[in-house]
Design a protein around this motif. Structure first.
Motif, PDB file in Angstrom:
ATOM      1  N   PHE A  58       0.723  -1.193  -0.075  1.00  0.00           N
ATOM      2  CA  PHE A  58       0.007  -0.086   0.002  1.00  0.00           C
ATOM      3  C   PHE A  58       0.683   1.160   0.067  1.00  0.00           C
ATOM      4  O   PHE A  58       1.867   1.336   0.593  1.00  0.00           O
ATOM      5  CB  PHE A  58      -1.008   0.207   1.228  1.00  0.00           C
ATOM      6  CG  PHE A  58      -2.029  -1.044   1.315  1.00  0.00           C
ATOM      7  CD1 PHE A  58      -2.716  -1.317  -0.061  1.00  0.00           C
ATOM      8  CD2 PHE A  58      -2.595  -1.823   2.148  1.00  0.00           C
ATOM      9  CE1 PHE A  58      -3.442  -2.412  -0.006  1.00  0.00           C
ATOM     10  CE2 PHE A  58      -3.253  -2.611   2.369  1.00  0.00           C
ATOM     11  CZ  PHE A  58      -4.137  -2.933   1.213  1.00  0.00           C
ATOM     12  N   THR A  59       0.452   2.300  -0.589  1.00  0.00           N
ATOM     13  CA  THR A  59       1.267   3.432  -0.793  1.00  0.00           C
ATOM     14  C   THR A  59       0.697   4.438   0.478  1.00  0.00           C
ATOM     15  O   THR A  59       1.460   5.436   0.805  1.00  0.00           O
ATOM     16  CB  THR A  59       1.060   4.148  -1.960  1.00  0.00           C
ATOM     17  OG1 THR A  59      -0.402   4.408  -2.404  1.00  0.00           O
ATOM     18  CG2 THR A  59       1.576   3.365  -3.132  1.00  0.00           C
ATOM     19  N   ARG A  60      -0.444   4.236   0.998  1.00  0.00           N
ATOM     20  CA  ARG A  60      -0.974   5.029   2.014  1.00  0.00           C
ATOM     21  C   ARG A  60      -0.184   4.556   3.290  1.00  0.00           C
ATOM     22  O   ARG A  60       0.388   3.542   3.750  1.00  0.00           O
ATOM     23  CB  ARG A  60      -2.299   5.190   2.405  1.00  0.00           C
ATOM     24  CG  ARG A  60      -3.219   5.527   0.995  1.00  0.00           C
ATOM     25  CD  ARG A  60      -4.654   5.465   1.304  1.00  0.00           C
ATOM     26  NE  ARG A  60      -5.017   6.178   2.346  1.00  0.00           N
ATOM     27  CZ  ARG A  60      -6.117   6.118   2.972  1.00  0.00           C
ATOM     28  NH1 ARG A  60      -7.155   5.425   2.202  1.00  0.00           N
ATOM     29  NH2 ARG A  60      -6.591   6.796   4.082  1.00  0.00           N
ATOM     30  N   SER A  61       0.036   5.493   4.437  1.00  0.00           N
ATOM     31  CA  SER A  61       0.663   5.346   5.601  1.00  0.00           C
ATOM     32  C   SER A  61      -0.770   4.983   6.509  1.00  0.00           C
ATOM     33  O   SER A  61      -1.767   5.370   6.492  1.00  0.00           O
ATOM     34  CB  SER A  61       1.251   6.552   6.051  1.00  0.00           C
ATOM     35  OG  SER A  61       1.584   6.276   7.629  1.00  0.00           O
ATOM     36  N   PRO A  62      -0.380   3.876   7.637  1.00  0.00           N
ATOM     37  CA  PRO A  62      -1.491   3.420   8.324  1.00  0.00           C
ATOM     38  C   PRO A  62      -2.078   4.139   9.625  1.00  0.00           C
ATOM     39  O   PRO A  62      -2.645   3.495  10.253  1.00  0.00           O
ATOM     40  CB  PRO A  62      -0.793   2.017   8.818  1.00  0.00           C
ATOM     41  CG  PRO A  62       0.450   2.437   8.969  1.00  0.00           C
ATOM     42  CD  PRO A  62       1.027   3.207   7.690  1.00  0.00           C
ATOM     43  N   GLU A  63      -1.494   5.384   9.500  1.00  0.00           N
ATOM     44  CA  GLU A  63      -1.778   6.287  10.768  1.00  0.00           C
ATOM     45  C   GLU A  63      -3.214   6.115  11.109  1.00  0.00           C
ATOM     46  O   GLU A  63      -3.829   6.048  12.371  1.00  0.00           O
ATOM     47  CB  GLU A  63      -1.768   7.727  10.605  1.00  0.00           C
ATOM     48  CG  GLU A  63      -0.150   7.808  10.865  1.00  0.00           C
ATOM     49  CD  GLU A  63       0.773   7.934   9.519  1.00  0.00           C
ATOM     50  OE1 GLU A  63       0.230   7.315   8.502  1.00  0.00           O
ATOM     51  OE2 GLU A  63       2.026   8.263   9.488  1.00  0.00           O
ATOM     52  N   VAL A  64      -4.203   6.514  10.004  1.00  0.00           N
ATOM     53  CA  VAL A  64      -5.624   6.514  10.575  1.00  0.00           C
ATOM     54  C   VAL A  64      -6.089   5.209  11.170  1.00  0.00           C
ATOM     55  O   VAL A  64      -6.947   5.061  12.121  1.00  0.00           O
ATOM     56  CB  VAL A  64      -6.413   6.979   9.065  1.00  0.00           C
ATOM     57  CG1 VAL A  64      -8.137   6.822   9.547  1.00  0.00           C
ATOM     58  CG2 VAL A  64      -6.151   8.173   8.690  1.00  0.00           C
ATOM     59  N   PHE A  65      -5.723   4.060  10.280  1.00  0.00           N
ATOM     60  CA  PHE A  65      -5.966   2.662  10.676  1.00  0.00           C
ATOM     61  C   PHE A  65      -5.610   2.765  12.274  1.00  0.00           C
ATOM     62  O   PHE A  65      -6.280   1.772  13.052  1.00  0.00           O
ATOM     63  CB  PHE A  65      -5.512   1.704   9.770  1.00  0.00           C
ATOM     64  CG  PHE A  65      -6.580   1.790   8.454  1.00  0.00           C
ATOM     65  CD1 PHE A  65      -7.570   1.131   8.252  1.00  0.00           C
ATOM     66  CD2 PHE A  65      -5.762   2.289   7.478  1.00  0.00           C
ATOM     67  CE1 PHE A  65      -8.223   1.221   7.137  1.00  0.00           C
ATOM     68  CE2 PHE A  65      -6.377   2.316   6.220  1.00  0.00           C
ATOM     69  CZ  PHE A  65      -7.740   1.830   6.109  1.00  0.00           C
ATOM     70  N   PHE A  66      -4.327   2.841  12.438  1.00  0.00           N
ATOM     71  CA  PHE A  66      -3.804   2.544  13.680  1.00  0.00           C
ATOM     72  C   PHE A  66      -4.472   3.395  14.934  1.00  0.00           C
ATOM     73  O   PHE A  66      -4.876   3.055  15.822  1.00  0.00           O
ATOM     74  CB  PHE A  66      -2.337   3.198  13.653  1.00  0.00           C
ATOM     75  CG  PHE A  66      -1.706   3.400  14.957  1.00  0.00           C
ATOM     76  CD1 PHE A  66      -1.346   2.231  15.964  1.00  0.00           C
ATOM     77  CD2 PHE A  66      -1.505   4.613  15.751  1.00  0.00           C
ATOM     78  CE1 PHE A  66      -0.917   2.613  17.069  1.00  0.00           C
ATOM     79  CE2 PHE A  66      -1.233   4.798  16.849  1.00  0.00           C
ATOM     80  CZ  PHE A  66      -0.870   3.873  17.588  1.00  0.00           C
ATOM     81  N   PHE A  67      -4.863   4.648  14.559  1.00  0.00           N
ATOM     82  CA  PHE A  67      -5.503   5.403  15.517  1.00  0.00           C
ATOM     83  C   PHE A  67      -6.930   4.953  16.122  1.00  0.00           C
ATOM     84  O   PHE A  67      -7.354   4.733  17.136  1.00  0.00           O
ATOM     85  CB  PHE A  67      -5.535   6.865  15.340  1.00  0.00           C
ATOM     86  CG  PHE A  67      -4.449   7.599  15.674  1.00  0.00           C
ATOM     87  CD1 PHE A  67      -3.823   7.910  16.799  1.00  0.00           C
ATOM     88  CD2 PHE A  67      -3.843   8.151  14.381  1.00  0.00           C
ATOM     89  CE1 PHE A  67      -2.696   8.472  16.967  1.00  0.00           C
ATOM     90  CE2 PHE A  67      -2.638   8.818  14.858  1.00  0.00           C
ATOM     91  CZ  PHE A  67      -2.187   9.121  15.849  1.00  0.00           C
ATOM     92  N   VAL A  68      -7.732   4.442  14.784  1.00  0.00           N
ATOM     93  CA  VAL A  68      -9.006   3.864  15.188  1.00  0.00           C
ATOM     94  C   VAL A  68      -8.750   2.498  15.895  1.00  0.00           C
ATOM     95  O   VAL A  68      -9.630   2.458  16.844  1.00  0.00           O
ATOM     96  CB  VAL A  68      -9.512   3.651  13.672  1.00  0.00           C
ATOM     97  CG1 VAL A  68     -10.890   2.744  13.990  1.00  0.00           C
ATOM     98  CG2 VAL A  68     -10.031   5.129  13.088  1.00  0.00           C
ATOM     99  N   ILE A  69      -8.014   1.521  15.530  1.00  0.00           N
ATOM    100  CA  ILE A  69      -7.995   0.383  16.152  1.00  0.00           C
ATOM    101  C   ILE A  69      -7.181   0.340  17.400  1.00  0.00           C
ATOM    102  O   ILE A  69      -7.901  -0.200  18.497  1.00  0.00           O
ATOM    103  CB  ILE A  69      -6.991  -0.507  15.410  1.00  0.00           C
ATOM    104  CG1 ILE A  69      -7.628  -0.978  13.975  1.00  0.00           C
ATOM    105  CG2 ILE A  69      -6.616  -1.828  15.922  1.00  0.00           C
ATOM    106  CD1 ILE A  69      -6.546  -1.677  12.792  1.00  0.00           C
TER     107      ILE A  69
END
Length: 198
Positions: A58-69
């Motif tokens: 994936f080219t996107r960073s996982p910050e959003v998923f990280f904070f949600v989880i």
């Protein structure tokens, strides 16, 4: 003939023996352990997401998923698990449990409010610890406003008493919240007035 009226408009609640309420060191130990575990959970979630995003290219960073989880995991650990019979690791190691004014498990709403007050205020760790040392039931301000009590695991209620609106004035603050008012012991009761001579 004089009648004594007891105000039960706010309901009743249980109170515990004073030795059932943990002190500063035990409460701090539980907070330290649980805070460390939450941080380790965050580190593990970030590592797993980073590996997953790398493997999936994936080219996107996982910050959003990280904070949600991480926020969901933290909420579940500090509310669902803490109020259950399992309790958090910090509470288990420190020998603590959390109850409401009835001596039962606090509702999920109370636990969520308690967590939100820890994250967003208006109280912080310093105020909580200062209040813990001065409070007669050894509770933090968050516990006072959320109607929760932290007691030792084996604690059993000592009795039932009315809930009264308690007011304090300290450090420019005037906190007010419902509190179970334990009856005064025989030694603390004022001596009866002598009869008036006619």
């Amino acid at each position: 003939m004089r009648s004594t009226h007891i105000d039960n408009s706010l309901g009743e609640g249980v109170y515990f023996p004073l030795q059932s309420y943990p002190g500063f060191i035990r409460r701090s130990l539980a907070m330290l352990i649980d805070g460390t575990i939450v941080m380790f959970l965050g580190t593990g979630i970030w590592a797993l997401l980073s590996l997953l995003f790398y493997a999936m290219e994936f080219t996107r960073s996982p910050e959003v998923f990280f904070f949600v989880i991480w926020l969901a995991t933290t909420w579940a650990y500090m509310t669902l698990l803490k109020r259950s019979w399992l309790r958090t690791i910090g509470y288990r190691l420190a020998g603590l449990q959390i109850v409401d004014a009835n001596g039962s498990r606090p509702s999920l709403t109370r636990m969520t409010l308690r967590l939100l007050m820890w994250v967003f205020g208006p109280f912080n760790f310093f105020f909580d610890m200062v209040w813990l040392g001065a409070d007669s039931e050894r509770q933090t301000l968050r516990d006072c406003y959320c109607g929760t009590y932290v007691v030792r695991t084996a604690a059993q209620p000592e009795g039932i008493a009315p809930l009264h609106l308690t007011r304090y004035f300290a450090a420019g603050l005037a906190p007010s919240y419902p509190r179970v008012v334990r009856p005064a012991s025989v030694a603390e009761r004022p001596a009866p007035m002598p009869p008036i001579a006619e």
